[in-house]
Design a protein around this motif. Sequence first.
Motif, PDB file in Angstrom:
ATOM      1  N   GLY A 412      46.619  55.142  35.728  1.00 11.00           N
ATOM      2  CA  GLY A 412      45.323  54.616  35.297  1.00 11.00           C
ATOM      3  C   GLY A 412      45.473  53.526  34.258  1.00 11.00           C
ATOM      4  O   GLY A 412      44.749  52.519  34.287  1.00 11.00           O
ATOM      5  N   THR A 413      46.409  53.706  33.323  1.00 14.28           N
ATOM      6  CA  THR A 413      46.651  52.678  32.300  1.00 14.28           C
ATOM      7  C   THR A 413      47.200  51.396  32.924  1.00 14.28           C
ATOM      8  O   THR A 413      46.772  50.280  32.576  1.00 14.28           O
ATOM      9  N   ALA A 414      48.140  51.521  33.857  1.00 14.21           N
ATOM     10  CA  ALA A 414      48.711  50.338  34.515  1.00 14.21           C
ATOM     11  C   ALA A 414      47.632  49.574  35.269  1.00 14.21           C
ATOM     12  O   ALA A 414      47.577  48.332  35.223  1.00 14.21           O
ATOM     13  N   TYR A 415      46.754  50.299  35.963  1.00 16.92           N
ATOM     14  CA  TYR A 415      45.666  49.642  36.691  1.00 16.92           C
ATOM     15  C   TYR A 415      44.719  48.932  35.729  1.00 16.92           C
ATOM     16  O   TYR A 415      44.303  47.785  35.971  1.00 16.92           O
ATOM     17  N   ALA A 416      44.356  49.600  34.631  1.00 16.61           N
ATOM     18  CA  ALA A 416      43.432  48.988  33.669  1.00 16.61           C
ATOM     19  C   ALA A 416      44.039  47.738  33.030  1.00 16.61           C
ATOM     20  O   ALA A 416      43.331  46.752  32.770  1.00 16.61           O
ATOM     21  N   ASP A 436      31.789  40.991  30.695  1.00 16.59           N
ATOM     22  CA  ASP A 436      32.666  41.561  31.719  1.00 16.59           C
ATOM     23  C   ASP A 436      34.050  41.879  31.140  1.00 16.59           C
ATOM     24  O   ASP A 436      34.626  42.933  31.412  1.00 16.59           O
ATOM     25  N   VAL A 437      34.575  40.973  30.338  1.00 20.19           N
ATOM     26  CA  VAL A 437      35.903  41.171  29.750  1.00 20.19           C
ATOM     27  C   VAL A 437      35.895  42.370  28.808  1.00 20.19           C
ATOM     28  O   VAL A 437      36.809  43.213  28.833  1.00 20.19           O
ATOM     29  N   PHE A 438      34.856  42.459  27.999  1.00 22.69           N
ATOM     30  CA  PHE A 438      34.801  43.584  27.062  1.00 22.69           C
ATOM     31  C   PHE A 438      34.628  44.912  27.793  1.00 22.69           C
ATOM     32  O   PHE A 438      35.189  45.934  27.386  1.00 22.69           O
ATOM     33  N   ASP A 439      33.852  44.916  28.879  1.00 19.85           N
ATOM     34  CA  ASP A 439      33.695  46.151  29.642  1.00 19.85           C
ATOM     35  C   ASP A 439      35.031  46.603  30.231  1.00 19.85           C
ATOM     36  O   ASP A 439      35.366  47.801  30.195  1.00 19.85           O
ATOM     37  N   LEU A 444      40.279  49.914  29.544  1.00 19.56           N
ATOM     38  CA  LEU A 444      41.693  50.003  29.192  1.00 19.56           C
ATOM     39  C   LEU A 444      41.890  50.904  27.974  1.00 19.56           C
ATOM     40  O   LEU A 444      42.823  51.733  27.943  1.00 19.56           O
ATOM     41  N   VAL A 445      41.021  50.761  26.980  1.00 20.17           N
ATOM     42  CA  VAL A 445      41.117  51.618  25.796  1.00 20.17           C
ATOM     43  C   VAL A 445      40.958  53.089  26.193  1.00 20.17           C
ATOM     44  O   VAL A 445      41.704  53.965  25.736  1.00 20.17           O
ATOM     45  N   THR A 446      39.996  53.349  27.068  1.00 20.39           N
ATOM     46  CA  THR A 446      39.793  54.718  27.543  1.00 20.39           C
ATOM     47  C   THR A 446      41.017  55.223  28.304  1.00 20.39           C
ATOM     48  O   THR A 446      41.454  56.370  28.119  1.00 20.39           O
ATOM     49  N   ALA A 447      41.600  54.365  29.141  1.00 12.63           N
ATOM     50  CA  ALA A 447      42.776  54.767  29.925  1.00 12.63           C
ATOM     51  C   ALA A 447      43.966  55.056  29.016  1.00 12.63           C
ATOM     52  O   ALA A 447      44.697  56.045  29.224  1.00 12.63           O
ATOM     53  N   LYS A 448      44.172  54.221  27.995  1.00 10.81           N
ATOM     54  CA  LYS A 448      45.272  54.472  27.064  1.00 10.81           C
ATOM     55  C   LYS A 448      45.040  55.763  26.284  1.00 10.81           C
ATOM     56  O   LYS A 448      45.978  56.542  26.042  1.00 10.81           O
TER      57      LYS A 448
END
Length: 493
Positions: A412-416, A436-439, A444-448
């Motif tokens: 999930g982190t790699a994909y994000a 869009d970039v912030f979303d 990514l923050v959630t995935a990490k």
Amino acid sequence: MKRNRKTALALSLGLVLGAATSALAQPTVNLTLKDAIKMAFEKNLDLKVELYNPAMAEADIRRNLGIYDPLLTLGIDYERSNSSNFLTFRPQPIDQVTANAGVSQLLPTGTVVGATAQSGWISNSAKYYSNAVDLTLQQPLLRGFGQENTELAINVSRFTKGETMNVFRTRLSDTVAKVRNDYFQLYNLLEVLEVRRTSLALAKRILQDDQGRVKAGVLPAYELLNSEFQVATREKQVIDAERAVRDQMDVLRVELQLPSTAEIVLADQPYRGRYNLAEKEALDGALGNRPELATQRDVIKINDLQQRVAKNQTLPALTLNASVGTGGFDPRFLRGMEKTATIDEPSWGVGLQFSYPLGNRAAENDYIRKKLTLEQAQTQLQNLESGVVRDVKAALRLVAASYTQLDVTARGTAYAEDRLRAFQKRHDVGLATTKDVFDVENDLVTAKGNQIQAVVDYNNSITQLWRATGEILNQEGISVTDTDADHLYQKMK
């Protein structure tokens, strides 16, 4: 104006120096997991309190062994009485002085042996000395016969000490598990803080880029509001993450009795390899090693011993009494002693003493109660064993699931990360908005965060498995013996 600038510069320099001095004043502790567990074992106040119980149990053992201390008795008496003279019908005063000494000893069979020596002087119509030496024996033949009945309190206190040591092992196991979890929780919060700071740096860079585009006229001004909001939000998230780190450091400081200003630096990383343990091996180890089960087994030993002794108490009391002695009477003291020593006047006796309460309801019902207590303890052990089996199986499944989660969150982190890079490129050419970039960056923050939490959860699941199988102390190299609390007893002597 120049004066104000100098004042501001001086204040800024003072703040910087003050912060630097404060940072230097805080001691830094490079903390490994082994060191943390060792500190908890040596300094944790709850454990120190718990260790006093086996020390007091040791005192109970020594006190109960006192039944085998020889009992020494000494006495001296003077008595004056009057007796009527049958010839003159006048009162005849009688003076008597008696001194005696004796010693008695309890034997493991319940036998009491004793020796007494008595010497007296009697003055009435004649004056003479009386001396005697006697050996006595009392032996219960039914009720109270045997070492098990004699040493009931001693054996109970020994089992109780083992029970208190197992309670200490339970508390220690819980403490070690908590230290491991708290250590990894601090690692989790530190990693989350780093992710939040990285996210804030990215938000600031996007805001700076957007400010340049607004000035160039290629981006609407209202886009800056979203960028500024995202920066402010991330600044707040960094502050919250720093607060959480400080709170968790306080937890470890108290737990390990570290200075309140100590800055903790974690030296160990969580384990990420596969942990394999066969179910049968885990169950066998748990049933043999769990201190809670050992505690309950000690309770069963105590109850079993007490019910056997209670059964003996239902028997009649039949006591063998025997004595042998010698004595002597003579107006001269030394001559009286000589008669006693040469056994000129020996004496002996033997007898049986029987007693039995009709109905015997007290002893019979005490025996029934002890049997019920034993069966209750055995049922409790079965219940505990069932719970241990359930805990071990659940812990094994949790370890397997947590290990799988490591791969899921890593993917999930790699994909994000790839998705964020793609949106940043689209944003650079105007194909994606700042929102869009912030979303995508939030994803990514959630995935990490999920990946960090998965690593911590996996290590916590291993801790839970070790705790369920009762091997957590062995895994951490901690050995506890039944004599570990004896130094507290010795210190008080």
